[in-house]
Write a protein that holds these residues in place. Structure first.
Motif, mmCIF file in Angstrom:
data_model
loop_
_atom_site.group_PDB
_atom_site.id
_atom_site.type_symbol
_atom_site.label_atom_id
_atom_site.label_comp_id
_atom_site.label_asym_id
_atom_site.label_seq_id
_atom_site.Cartn_x
_atom_site.Cartn_y
_atom_site.Cartn_z
ATOM 1 N N SER A 1 7.411 11.179 2.480
ATOM 2 C CA SER A 1 6.413 10.816 1.480
ATOM 3 C C SER A 1 6.766 11.423 0.115
ATOM 4 O O SER A 1 6.494 10.813 -0.917
ATOM 5 C CB SER A 1 4.989 11.179 1.927
ATOM 6 O OG SER A 1 4.855 12.558 2.060
ATOM 7 N N PHE B 1 5.500 -1.053 -0.154
ATOM 8 C CA PHE B 1 5.052 -2.298 -0.782
ATOM 9 C C PHE B 1 5.771 -2.516 -2.120
ATOM 10 O O PHE B 1 6.285 -3.609 -2.403
ATOM 11 C CB PHE B 1 3.533 -2.252 -0.992
ATOM 12 C CG PHE B 1 3.008 -3.389 -1.819
ATOM 13 C CD1 PHE B 1 2.904 -4.664 -1.265
ATOM 14 C CD2 PHE B 1 2.635 -3.207 -3.143
ATOM 15 C CE1 PHE B 1 2.422 -5.725 -2.023
ATOM 16 C CE2 PHE B 1 2.161 -4.261 -3.902
ATOM 17 C CZ PHE B 1 2.052 -5.524 -3.338
ATOM 18 N N LEU C 1 0.058 8.746 4.104
ATOM 19 C CA LEU C 1 0.244 7.368 4.560
ATOM 20 C C LEU C 1 0.114 6.393 3.403
ATOM 21 O O LEU C 1 0.853 5.413 3.303
ATOM 22 C CB LEU C 1 -0.779 7.035 5.651
ATOM 23 C CG LEU C 1 -0.557 7.735 6.980
ATOM 24 C CD1 LEU C 1 -1.608 7.299 7.996
ATOM 25 C CD2 LEU C 1 0.843 7.435 7.512
ATOM 26 N N ILE C 2 -0.829 6.686 2.504
ATOM 27 C CA ILE C 2 -0.994 5.807 1.338
ATOM 28 C C ILE C 2 0.268 5.831 0.485
ATOM 29 O O ILE C 2 0.759 4.799 0.032
ATOM 30 C CB ILE C 2 -2.233 6.234 0.522
ATOM 31 C CG1 ILE C 2 -3.501 5.889 1.311
ATOM 32 C CG2 ILE C 2 -2.252 5.536 -0.838
ATOM 33 C CD1 ILE C 2 -4.769 6.469 0.718
ATOM 34 N N ALA D 1 2.825 3.746 2.298
ATOM 35 C CA ALA D 1 2.507 2.311 2.297
ATOM 36 C C ALA D 1 2.713 1.716 0.906
ATOM 37 O O ALA D 1 3.333 0.659 0.747
ATOM 38 C CB ALA D 1 1.067 2.100 2.764
#
Lengths: 296, 235
Positions: A13, A154, A146-147, A150
């Motif tokens: 991350s 994306f 996680l955001i 993600a």
């Protein structure tokens, strides 16, 4: 084992954020052949746009958080285009060194302008999204991590799609290979360069938001270190190479996180630069950098 | 269609072109011949806006286009297939051709032009998905011409189509050039080292030497001219 997985998630991350910033360096290098040192400060501005807009856009809910994220990206895209128009475009036919020094000047302007405008003291970054801790066995993952993953995935997919499947993206690749030939087929090089800055700066803005979500203290000089590490990531992957920048960002993030978990943790900021020195010594073209690579 | 009047181009302190004037009538092939450094390529570069002339005027379809940047001329039907081909080696053949039609927004028109280019150079269709950098020199030349054709030009500036290409391919490329001129009415200003070949396909020619036009005339009469024969056609 659990700790290894935990560090892997932490590293990915962090690395995803470096990857987003590194892509901006590498894209601008692709079309203009210089390192935009002001890029790291566009990242910082992204955080501040988030800081000021969060209360107004209803941060704390998923929709509000996304609204803040996209607003910061839009603001940074605009800022990138303005910087290019005012500072770099007048120097189009000058030597790269002139542009490079100008970029450092723009960087100083944004940092000091930021201290004047936002105040020099660190600010606490507000919560953008609802936060929980998810437990998978002994593994703990925060929803923010996680955001980050993600959103990064994306954006990387979107970027790939723009660069490879759209007319303007193909024009970016054409321009990065041969600017003269690009203008001969009717490509307005200045417009494509503006678009490149918008794209790269939007990613930096996203990086600024995601970084501030996980390291929730922001200040006008916060861009320097992540910016330098992202620059190292771009060189590590092969400057001008898009997949290289993404890969380099992830690697730097992982290495830094694993170093933090050892007794050598005080070296975590130094490790990126050790990697830079090694790559310049042994593989100056970068991991994915070859003569015939895809450049943007 | 194209008229160059008293064109002077400097590269720094060096004068590359000195008072060059030439005319290209619509529907014809006109050639510029001359040795290395005579100013042939510079003339094309000045016409398409890649270099800014110091003096002189360039008229295209009666409009003054002196100093207009290249990307604004493509849309007016003036295409330039440059020296060294300059294909986008990092893009596929198909992407290169699509970039040739960059200003064309109508997908049906792009598809039609693509079909035309493929019909002209079937080799390009076979190689459509390949990176342009992996093509042979001759194929890259076809691609450079094909890319220029994708913009539906009325006038094509064609620089050294024979350079570094196997003789057999040169012949076939020149046949295509003549065919494009005959069937599409494409006006061509051709720069070529191979003066013999160039004069065979052209109706009019200019001989450049050290940046000046030293001779001009019907292609047939240039081929018969003893000076031209001696200097450029190998006696």
């Amino acid at each position: 084992m659990t700790e290894l997985l935990q560090q892997l998630i932490n590293g990915l991350s962090l690395g995803a954020i470096y990857a987003l910033i590194a892509l901006g360096y590498t894209m601008v290098y692709g079309v203009l052949r210089f390192i935009n040192f002001a890029h790291s400060d566009v990242f910082m501005i992204g955080s501040y746009v988030g800081f000021y807009l969060a209360p107004k856009l209803g941060a704390g809910s998923v929709l509000g958080g996304l609204a803040v994220l996209f607003s910061a990206m839009a603001a940074c895209a605009l800022l990138g285009v303005i910087i290019e128009k005012l500072a770099y475009k007048p120097l189009r036919n000058r030597s790269t060194l002139t542009v490079l020094i100008t970029a450092i000047g723009v960087s100083l302007l944004l940092q000091n302008g930021g201290q004047k405008l936002f105040g020099p003291n660190p600010r606490a970054f507000p919560k953008l999204f609802p936060e929980t801790q998810l437990h998978f066995g002994e593994l703990t993952v925060s929803s923010n991590q996680l955001i980050v993953l993600a959103v990064s995935i994306f954006l990387l997919v979107m970027l790939w799609w723009i660069v490879h499947r759209t007319r303007i993206g193909t024009a970016m690749r054409a321009l990065s290979f041969n600017a003269t030939a690009a203008s001969l087929v009717g490509i307005n090089n200045d417009a494509v360069i503006s678009f490149t800055f918008a794209l790269g700066s939007a990613l930096a803005g996203a990086g600024g938001i995601l970084y501030a979500m996980n390291y929730p203290s922001i200040d006008p000089l916060m861009g320097t270190l992540p910016g330098l590490k992202a620059f190292v990531a771009a060189v590590l992957g092969g400057i001008g190479n898009l997949p290289g920048a993404a890969l380099g960002g992830l690697l730097i993030g992982l290495v830094e996180t694993f170093i933090s978990g050892t007794r050598a943790s005080t070296f975590r900021d130094a490790i990126a630069f050790a990697i830079l020195i090694l790559i310049l010594l042994f593989r100056p073209a970068g991991l994915l950098g070859k003569m015939r690579v895809e450049k943007v | 269609m194209l008229e160059v009047k008293n064109l002077t181009v400097n590269y720094g302190a060096i004068t590359a072109l000195h008072d060059v004037s030439l005319r290209v009538e619509a529907g014809t092939i006109v050639t510029l011949i001359g040795g290395n450094g005579a100013g042939k390529t510079t003339t094309l570069r000045a016409i398409s806006g890649m270099v800014k002339p110091k003096a002189g005027q360039i008229l295209y379809e009666g409009r003054d286009i002196t100093g207009v940047p290249p990307h604004k001329l493509v849309g007016q039907g003036l295409a330039h297939s440059p020296e060294g081909r300059m294909v986008f080696a990092n893009l596929t053949v198909l992407e290169n051709l699509r970039m040739g039609a960059y200003l064309q927004r109508d997908k049906a028109v792009i598809a039609r032009e693509l079909e035309f280019v493929y019909a002209t150079f079937p080799r390009l269709q076979e190689r459509a998905a390949q990176l342009a950098g992996t093509l042979s020199g001759g194929e890259q030349q076809m691609l450079a011409i094909g890319r220029a054709l994708m913009s539906q030009p009325k006038c094509l500036l064609l620089d050294e189509p024979s350079l570094g290409i196997a003789p057999l391919l040169v012949k076939s490329i020149f046949e295509k050039i003549v065919e494009l001129n005959r069937t599409r009415g494409l006006t061509i200003l051709l720069v070529e080292q191979n003066a013999n070949l160039a004069l065979q396909v052209s109706s009019y020619g200019y001989v450049l030497e050290t940046g000046r036009v030293i001779l001009a005339g019907e292609a047939a009469s240039l081929r018969a001219d003893p000076k031209v024969r001696e200097a450029y056609l190998g006696g």
